[in-house]
Design an enzyme around this catalytic site. Structure first.
Site, PDB file in Angstrom:
ATOM      1  CB  CYS A 424      37.338  38.794  45.694  1.00  0.00           C
ATOM      2  SG  CYS A 424      37.714  37.486  44.536  1.00  0.00           S
ATOM      3  CG  HIS A 468      34.686  39.549  42.097  1.00  0.00           C
ATOM      4  ND1 HIS A 468      35.761  39.879  42.878  1.00  0.00           N
ATOM      5  CD2 HIS A 468      33.653  40.312  42.521  1.00  0.00           C
ATOM      6  CE1 HIS A 468      35.389  40.818  43.742  1.00  0.00           C
ATOM      7  NE2 HIS A 468      34.108  41.083  43.544  1.00  0.00           N
ATOM      8  CG  ASP A 484      32.123  43.047  45.575  1.00  0.00           C
ATOM      9  OD1 ASP A 484      32.706  42.317  46.391  1.00  0.00           O
ATOM     10  OD2 ASP A 484      32.563  43.292  44.434  1.00  0.00           O
TER      11      ASP A 484
END
Lengths: 666, 304
Positions: A424, A468, A484
């Protein structure tokens, strides 16, 4: 052959045993000390363990008569060494560790002076303080259990000091346990009833190891966390149900500066000028119990409006983040109200300086990506089109993996144009870079995403592995919007958690770290729930909860009510004890069957038959039957019933006997 | 098991004519794993009883006549130097048996009497620092002559306490004495007798004595009896807890012999004199405690 000293047995008279520290007493003291000091050594300098070992072995040698007791000089020297050691270790700071260290020193060195039972008693008293100090460093259920175990040893040891005869260790432990069991109800009542005064003193300078992520983000940082199943925080929602997973973005820090490789926290560019206030919608209340992570930031859902905590040390920053005044060194609990949606009646504006800051990139780094972003801008695309284009790029060509290849100097370039495999932080970092290159204000947010719902106690457990990173983009008219890029690549990561988004080899890596089997997982959920209950009911038990509980249990918190309840409970306890005493000696009460026979004897006395004191019922009846054979059947029946009830313990209804006697002489 | 017990009683009754009560007490004592003290004149059948019990139960039998010059080694055994092998070899004494008849035990010195103590209490003897286990079961039947007391060492209370029961056989009734005259020689009869039980069966009987139940009512009665001996003025001292336990144990064996799995007060009363008689002492320090025990039995309420 001479046996080792711990196997030799010498008979000791009770008088000697009472006064001196005989073998078993010393052994108990040593064991007790070891157990008490052991957990403290994790938090104290290692030489303290050595000091303790030296004084313990010296004491053993003294007991064997090999070494003599330390003289005044030796004692002073030892004390001086220990004090000097404490100074060296803590450079004169009066921190909790230093104080506890001093206590442990005393505890160890005192052993050398202990010769009689009376001296040993002093050691026991210090032991109780040591036990309490264990809780300064850890307040988990395990620590409490260990504390209880320490108490058990202390009490057994204390009792052993005054034993005048040998006793097996198990029996000693049993008796010590009995004392604890007796004390437990009193402890429970005191815990519930005694007023909670709040912290009387602050524990100074306590340092917690830093866990979780740090205040900068470079490729590979979060990938390491993905293997760590340790809990980060637990959240319970006021309405008992969590929002959907795609809204569970727990914001921790905002990184707005890029130095070519890592995203860093800079001075905030200040709150975006808001023309009037926004309309907050979809309010959600939740409370978070955060594990100590040694950093000042706290976690919340976008956008926090209001927060409360016991210490009032939390503020909401311009970036809509929660910050504690000091780094979080102990578990803390705070309540937050967040608005999941907000609308702006008038467009918020970024100051030119802010816009400049949020689009700034180092001039020489990652030229390919810069060129791509600038080419998009040159095509006169709108902001939204550029964002869509970038997301489409990620969606088309990129893979989500825990094992990305190592990246060189121009990490974003290498990732975007060569490796195309990442975790991520790669996506968030390169996405933000791309947008900034296209002139759109963007920043990286690091925090946690998702969490595991614990159905046992209805709370959300967020682990370190849920760490994250994502992007927030300034969109004209809407303000900062969360985007995201990982969701574009691996939507499963967001919806169902990380393990759903990984391929086989990644999964293997993760599974070896946690989640081994479903039973283990179940146990893990239960254990975590127990931890949570402990936190909520024991550690967070403050004046407010106390009042609530007492009101619910007793109907109020007035002092007369408490007094009445306590007296009532005391009387109840005394009553139960008295009842047990009476029950233990049933002979005190006259038995029912004997009462019945007494009635029969009264009747027979009117007929002129009187049983002698020592005459059994059988003999008595036999005597009657000689002169009055007409009663044979009745008396035999009564006798049989009586024997069955009184001597055979048969479950025969006593009413039958009473009935037969009532009907006599028929 | 019950038929076994009654056949044992029947066998012994055929030899010891007209003494069924005493035979049952002796058997109860054996089943309760206790030792028996018989107080009687010579020639009343003490040896016959002991011998007969040993034979019927298939036990090894030894007899020691106690005299004032008897030494512990005469009972326990002695280590003798064997010239050929050059070692001391232990020669076990008569105590290494299963039924030991200690005749006229009060004639020997206290030293010798006490040599029997360890054997009776522990089931083992220690000779020259080495403990040797006695065969099991080990059952001592001791006799003493109550009349001629000159030149005797009366057993002290502590030693009397080791005997579960004390009985006396007494003269036979004229009818049974007549039968004795008419019948064959008792010794010949004993020689012809066959063991009726195996050692496993005997152990099982002894085990089942423990399983006889004593109800709360009955324990109340026992406690009243014990309390009476401790508080009544006619007693110099009361019954010890060991004495009370012995009373229960003897009564349980009695109940088992009478085919019951539970105790009734009649059992207690039946063994009362035998178990308690030698454990209490009256104010007058008389040897005969029978009136005292009778006073005890008659004064304590059976029912409470």
């Amino acid at each position: 052959m001479i046996k080792p000293f711990w196997q030799r047995t010498t008979k000791v008279t009770p008088a000697v045993r009472e006064e001196y520290l005989v073998r078993d007493k010393l052994a108990w003291l040593l064991i007790m000390q070891t157990v008490l000091i052991l957990p403290l050594l994790f938090n104290l300098p290692a030489w303290l363990g050595l000091a303790w070992a030296i004084s313990a072995s010296w004491r053993i040698q003294m007991f064997r008569g090999r070494w003599s007791a330390p003289g005044k000089v030796a004692k002073s020297l030892l004390t001086a060494i220990c004090v000097a050691g404490m100074f060296a270790s803590y450079s004169g700071n009066t921190s909790t560790e230093a104080m506890v260290g001093l206590l442990v020193c005393t505890f160890s060195l005192k052993l050398l002076e202990v010769n009689s039972t009376r001296d040993a008693q002093f050691l026991i008293f210090i032991g109780f303080i040591i036990t309490a100090s264990q809780l300064l460093f850890s307040q988990t259920p395990q620590a409490a259990a260990f504390c209880l175990f320490s108490m058990l040893l202390l009490l057994s040891c204390w009792r052993s000091l005054h034993l005048t005869h040998e006793q097996s260790p198990t029996l000693r432990l049993k008796r010590g346990g009995a004392i604890i069991l007796h004390a437990l109800p009193v402890m429970l009542v005191l815990f519930l009833v005694v007023p909670r005064l709040g912290p009387l003193w602050a524990i100074p300078n306590q340092q917690a190891a830093k866990t979780g992520f740090s205040d900068s983000l470079s490729p590979g940082d979060l990938g390491n966390l993905a293997l760590n199943p340790a809990p980060a925080f637990r959240v319970s929602f006021t309405n008992q149900t969590p929002p959907p997973a795609n809204q569970l973005y727990w914001r921790g820090i905002v990184l707005d500066g890029f130095d070519g490789r890592a995203w860093k926290m800079r001075d905030s560019w200040g709150r975006a000028s808001e023309n009037g206030s926004s309309i907050k919608q979809e309010l959600i209340d939740y409370s978070v119990i955060l594990e100590p992570h040694g950093q000042p930031w706290l976690f919340s859902l976008m956008t926090p409006i209001e927060t409360k905590s016991a210490t009032d040390s939390i503020r909401i920053t311009a970036d809509s983040l929660l910050m504690n005044r000091i780094p979080v060194a102990q578990r803390i609990r705070y309540e937050v109200t967040s608005a999941l949606k907000q609308e702006w009646p008038e467009s918020p504006q970024l100051q030119p300086l802010q816009r400049d800051g949020y689009t700034r990139l180092p001039l020489t780094s990652n030229p390919q990506t810069r060129a791509l972003g600038e080419s998009w801008r040159a095509q006169q695309l709108s902001d939204q089109q550029i964002i869509d284009k970038a997301l489409a790029l990620f969606n088309r060509e990129f893979t989500y993996t825990l094992q990305p290849p190592l990246l060189g100097v121009h990490s974003v370039d290498e990732f975007l144009f060569q490796s195309k495999r990442g975790f991520c932080e790669h996506f968030a970092s390169s996405f933000s870079f791309l947008l900034r290159a296209a002139g759109i204000p963007a920043r990286v947010v690091v925090g946690y995403q998702g969490g595991t719902w614990n159905p046992v106690e209805n709370y959300l457990l967020v682990r370190q592995s849920d760490a994250h990173a994502w992007t927030e983009v300034w969109i004209e008219g809407k303000g900062w919007q969360m985007i995201d890029p990982t969701a574009a690549v691996a939507p499963n990561r967001i919806e169902q958690g990380m393990s759903e988004a990984l391929n086989a080899s990644d999964l293997e890596l993760v599974n070896s770290a946690w989640q081994s089997s479903s039973i283990l997982q179940q146990l893990q959920i239960r254990w975590d729930a127990a931890n949570y209950v402990w936190q909520v009911w024991v550690l967070n038990y403050d004046t407010k909860t106390q009042e609530g509980l007492l009101t619910r249990l007793l109907g109020g918190t007035e002092s007369w009510r408490l007094t009445l309840w306590l007296i009532g409970l005391g009387l109840l306890g005394a009553g139960i004890f008295a009842w047990m005493l009476v029950r233990r000696r049933p002979s005190l009460a006259i038995r029912r069957e004997v009462k019945a026979i007494k009635k029969l004897e009264q009747k027979l006395e009117q007929c002129g038959y009187r049983r002698a004191q020592g005459e059994t019922l059988g003999d008595f009846f036999q005597r009657i039957l000689v002169s009055a054979p007409q009663y044979r059947a009745t008396l035999q029946n009564i006798h049989q019933l009586f024997v069955q009830i009184a001597y055979q313990n048969q479950a025969i209804q006593i009413e039958r006997l009473e009935q037969a006697i009532k009907q006599f002489p028929k | 098991m019950q038929s076994l017990i009654s056949s044992i009683i029947g066998q012994v009754d055929q030899v010891l004519l007209g003494k069924d009560q005493q035979v049952r007490l002796a058997l109860a004592c054996l089943f309760a794993e206790g030792h028996l003290l018989i107080e009687d004149l010579p020639g009343m059948g003490k040896t016959t009883l002991a011998h007969c019990l040993a034979k019927v139960l298939g036990l090894k039998f030894e007899r020691v006549q106690f005299t004032s010059d008897l030494l512990p080694a005469d009972i326990l055994g002695v280590a003798i130097f064997e010239r050929e092998q050059g070692v001391f070899k232990f020669h076990p004494g008569p105590v290494f048996t299963q039924v030991l008849l200690a005749d006229e035990i009060n004639r020997s010195s206290p030293k010798t009497q006490s040599a029997l103590l360890e054997a009776m209490e522990e089931g083992q003897v220690t000779i020259e620092g080495k403990s040797r286990l006695l065969p099991s079961p080990f059952f001592v039947i001791a006799t003493q002559n109550p009349l001629s007391q000159s030149g005797t060492f009366p057993l002290p209370e502590s030693q009397l306490d080791r005997f579960l029961m004390r009985i006396s056989l007494g003269y036979p009734s004229p009818a049974s004495e007549r039968m004795l005259f008419e019948g064959a020689d008792p010794r010949a009869r004993i020689r012809q007798m066959e063991p009726l039980v195996t050692s496993e069966q005997l152990a099982a009987i002894q085990e089942s004595v423990h399983n006889v139940k004593a109800s709360d009512s009955l324990l109340d009665y026992v406690q009243r009896l014990v309390a009476f001996t401790r508080s009544d003025v006619q007693f110099t001292y009361g019954l010890s807890p060991r004495g009370a336990l012995a009373l229960l144990r003897g009564a349980k064996a009695w109940a088992l012999i009478h085919n019951r799995e539970y105790l009734v007060p009649e059992d207690i009363q039946a063994v009362l004199l035998a178990v308690v008689g030698h454990r209490v002492r009256g104010r007058g320090h008389t040897q005969d405690t029978e009136p005292l025990v009778k006073h005890l039995r008659d004064s304590v309420n059976v029912l409470g």
